[in-house]
Design an enzyme around this catalytic site. Structure first.
Site, mmCIF file in Angstrom:
data_model
loop_
_atom_site.group_PDB
_atom_site.id
_atom_site.type_symbol
_atom_site.label_atom_id
_atom_site.label_comp_id
_atom_site.label_asym_id
_atom_site.label_seq_id
_atom_site.Cartn_x
_atom_site.Cartn_y
_atom_site.Cartn_z
ATOM 1 N N GLU A 185 0.889 -1.173 0.000
ATOM 2 C CA GLU A 185 0.000 0.000 0.000
ATOM 3 C C GLU A 185 0.918 1.212 0.000
ATOM 4 O OE1 GLU A 185 -1.833 2.906 0.418
ATOM 5 O OE2 GLU A 185 -2.235 2.499 2.530
ATOM 6 N N CYS A 200 -2.139 8.974 2.297
ATOM 7 C CA CYS A 200 -1.876 8.414 0.963
ATOM 8 C C CYS A 200 -3.025 8.686 -0.006
ATOM 9 C CB CYS A 200 -1.566 6.928 1.061
ATOM 10 S SG CYS A 200 -2.840 5.987 1.907
HETATM 11 P P1 NAD Z 1 10.648 6.574 3.837
HETATM 12 O O1 NAD Z 1 10.526 6.057 2.469
HETATM 13 O O2 NAD Z 1 12.005 6.743 4.426
HETATM 14 O O3 NAD Z 1 9.860 5.637 4.890
HETATM 15 C C1 NAD Z 1 8.506 5.283 4.716
HETATM 16 C C2 NAD Z 1 8.182 4.182 5.715
HETATM 17 O O4 NAD Z 1 8.890 3.011 5.368
HETATM 18 C C3 NAD Z 1 8.581 4.476 7.164
HETATM 19 O O5 NAD Z 1 7.551 3.985 8.006
HETATM 20 C C4 NAD Z 1 9.868 3.696 7.386
HETATM 21 O O6 NAD Z 1 9.988 3.238 8.723
HETATM 22 C C5 NAD Z 1 9.690 2.531 6.457
HETATM 23 N N1 NAD Z 1 10.936 2.072 5.875
HETATM 24 C C6 NAD Z 1 11.903 2.815 5.296
HETATM 25 N N2 NAD Z 1 12.893 2.029 4.826
HETATM 26 C C7 NAD Z 1 12.535 0.754 5.114
HETATM 27 C C8 NAD Z 1 13.137 -0.512 4.881
HETATM 28 N N3 NAD Z 1 14.308 -0.637 4.225
HETATM 29 N N4 NAD Z 1 12.492 -1.613 5.332
HETATM 30 C C9 NAD Z 1 11.311 -1.516 5.975
HETATM 31 N N5 NAD Z 1 10.692 -0.356 6.206
HETATM 32 C C10 NAD Z 1 11.292 0.773 5.788
HETATM 33 O O7 NAD Z 1 9.873 7.925 3.820
HETATM 34 P P2 NAD Z 1 9.410 8.916 4.959
HETATM 35 O O8 NAD Z 1 10.221 10.158 4.863
HETATM 36 O O9 NAD Z 1 9.260 8.275 6.292
HETATM 37 O O10 NAD Z 1 7.960 9.196 4.397
HETATM 38 C C11 NAD Z 1 7.835 9.998 3.255
HETATM 39 C C12 NAD Z 1 7.144 9.318 2.138
HETATM 40 O O11 NAD Z 1 6.603 8.063 2.503
HETATM 41 C C13 NAD Z 1 5.971 10.141 1.700
HETATM 42 O O12 NAD Z 1 6.357 10.984 0.666
HETATM 43 C C14 NAD Z 1 4.952 9.149 1.273
HETATM 44 O O13 NAD Z 1 5.043 8.965 -0.116
HETATM 45 C C15 NAD Z 1 5.336 7.873 1.898
HETATM 46 N N6 NAD Z 1 4.407 7.361 2.919
HETATM 47 C C16 NAD Z 1 3.298 6.754 2.483
HETATM 48 C C17 NAD Z 1 2.399 6.266 3.404
HETATM 49 C C18 NAD Z 1 1.142 5.581 2.957
HETATM 50 O O14 NAD Z 1 0.171 5.571 3.702
HETATM 51 N N7 NAD Z 1 1.122 4.955 1.795
HETATM 52 C C19 NAD Z 1 2.641 6.405 4.754
HETATM 53 C C20 NAD Z 1 3.817 7.039 5.167
HETATM 54 C C21 NAD Z 1 4.707 7.513 4.231
#
Ligand code: NAD
Length: 488
Positions: A259, A293
């Protein structure tokens, strides 16, 4: 405010791991801080798992799976409903933690917590309906059965924007189908998801059925995803991380639900009920400071109503009260972290350089906490970065459109496909919007998404699989075929 139950009276700094039925510190004693996004102050710490803890969680989930799969759907359902009731009883406490660590207004945090209880109830009911089927055989001596079996231990990665309800979707679907689950919830918002786990433990869930880890995300996923004990991966988060995890899961042939991000188009036709469109979309856009999202993002408005729509939308946006989420008057809290403030500032500056106009907002508020003004940008060209990357912040992008044909081209320009919205009084136009926009979810003339009983998921770069409705259970089940020839 209702008094928290005794087992929820934990100090914030004691956000612990949950492994094999025990709440515990990391085995190496490591902790990491949690920041209040409204003040920038450290609220407390969470236990930061290392390799030993991850291995222990894997061993426990294997054992937990054997116990839970042998528990009847009737008993699973009963326990889940008890957990849902406990969550309702503790909702004020959970919501307060959620506001403290995530920033959203308390009313939104409470609504999220109660919606998680509804999700648990719905999956608890479905737990009793994981029916198989009998397929008529070609011989009267043969019985052909399809049996639904739990896929096995699940590794779930959940985000910081809806730390409680997004976890509830994965947790409830896994438990309903008889799977055990290891959760890596978001490190920025650890306390509220820990309280969601606690209601299941306090309802009597056997040891090892739920594991909860916090730590270094990549380290945990690198251990869990390839491990042979883990049979399914479910991730909610950004598209780039989703692609990495899906690719790792693919190498190990694991079932996957993703998702991911979105960039929702909002179609506003000249025959729309404009005041309805403005009130519902302002509320949807600035909920959780736009860190949603399914947030409406690209407003594709037919030219005859463009100026009026932009003026009314901007007026409503500029009146939203910004503040600490614990203040009852607050309509929008801070962004969840400093990264979002930097990204939002960058998106606005870049859009302006490309010719967009700032109608309202556009700036960070103060230097304490991570506050940003509700922002409306007009005439945003497709060359601006924010028209291509998910803003995930309080930015509404207005674009005047000559015709519904032009709108359909722009709506489908990006490879995202999560949510879309439409406003029109014409049944024919509504049908066209519903049919022609490529997205997993579509809501016309109202904000009708994300109920427990309806599908929730995207297509293309927004991921695959659904986390709502009956389809959500299928992704946690194997269909086993048994063909039995009676020989006596
Ligand atoms: P990010 O890509 O660093 O992290 C997003 C999420 O993924 C965090 O919860 C993080 O703990 C987890 N994550 C990161 N690397 C991981 C890995 N290697 N293995 C497992 N989990 C991992 O981004 P961010 O700065 O935290 O969030 C920004 C972006 O994330 C936003 O621009 C948005 O697009 C997206 N986001 C989407 C949703 C959603 O509901 N689809 C929720 C939160 C963030």
């Amino acid at each position: 405010m209702t008094k928290p139950l005794p087992s929820t009276e934990i100090a914030y700094h004691d956000v612990l791991l949950h492994i094999d039925g025990n709440w515990r510190q990391a085995s190496n004693g490591r902790t990491s801080p949690v920041v209040n996004p409204a003040t920038g102050e450290v609220l407390g710490v969470f236990a930061h798992a290392g390799e030993v803890d991850i291995r222990a969680a894997i061993a426990a989930t294997s054992k937990g799976f054997e116990t839970w799969r042998a528990t009847s759907p009737f008993d699973r359902s009963k326990l889940m409903r008890q957990a849902g009731e406990l969550l309702r009883a503790r909702s004020e406490h959970v919501a307060r933690l959620l506001t403290l660590e995530q920033g959203k207004p308390f009313a939104e945090a409470k609504a999220e917590t109660l919606s998680a209880a509804d999700i648990i109830d719905w999956f608890a009911e479905e737990a009793r309906r994981t029916y198989g089927r009998i397929i008529p055989a070609r011989s009267s001596a043969v019985r052909q059965l399809v049996i639904k079996e739990p896929v096995g231990p699940v590794a779930a990665f959940t985000p910081w924007n809806f730390p409680v309800s997004q976890l509830a979707r994965k947790l409830a679907a896994a438990l309903a189908t008889g799977c055990s689950i290891i959760i890596k919830a978001a490190e920025e918002t650890p306390a509220a998801p820990a309280e969601l786990v606690r209601v299941f433990i306090d309802a009597g869930l056997p040891d090892g059925v739920i594991g909860l880890l916090y730590g270094t995300p990549a380290e945990i996923s690198q251990h869990l995803v390839p491990h042979p004990v883990i049979k399914k991966i479910s991730f909610t988060g950004s598209t780039p991380v989703g692609k990495q995890l899906a690719s790792l899961a693919g190498q190990h042939m694991k079932r996957v639900t993703m998702e991911l991000g979105g960039h929702a188009p909002v179609v506003v036709l000249k025959d729309a009920d404009l005041s309805r469109a403005v009130s519902t979309m302002v509320a949807s856009k600035f909920r959780n400071a736009g860190q949603v999202c399914v947030a409406p993002t690209r407003f594709l408005v037919e030219e005859p109503v463009y100026d009026e729509f932009v003026a009314k939308f901007s007026d409503a946006a500029s009146k939203i009260r910004i503040g600490n989420g614990l203040d009852a008057e607050t309509g929008m809290g801070p962004l969840a972290n400093a990264r979002r403030v930097e990204a939002t500032e960058m998106f606005v500056q870049d859009a302006v350089q490309h010719g967009a106009e700032v109608v309202t907002g556009g700036e960070r508020i103060g230097n304490t906490g991570f506050f940003f003004q509700p922002t409306v940008l007009s005439n945003v060209p497709t060359s601006a970065r924010v028209m291509n990357d998910e803003p995930f912040g309080p930015l509404a992008l207005m674009i005047p459109m000559r015709s519904i044909d032009e709108i359909m081209v722009e709506a489908n320009r990006l490879n995202f496909g999560l949510a879309a919205y439409g406003f029109t009084r014409s049944a024919a136009s509504a049908a066209r919007i519903g049919d022609d926009i490529a997205s997993g979810m579509m809501s016309i003339n109202h904000p009708g998404l994300a109920l427990p009983e309806v599908p929730f998921g995207g297509i293309n770069d927004s991921g695959y699989g659904t986390e709502g409705g009956a389809d959500a259970l299928e992704s946690y089940l194997n269909s086993k075929f048994v063909s039995h020839l009676q020989i006596d």
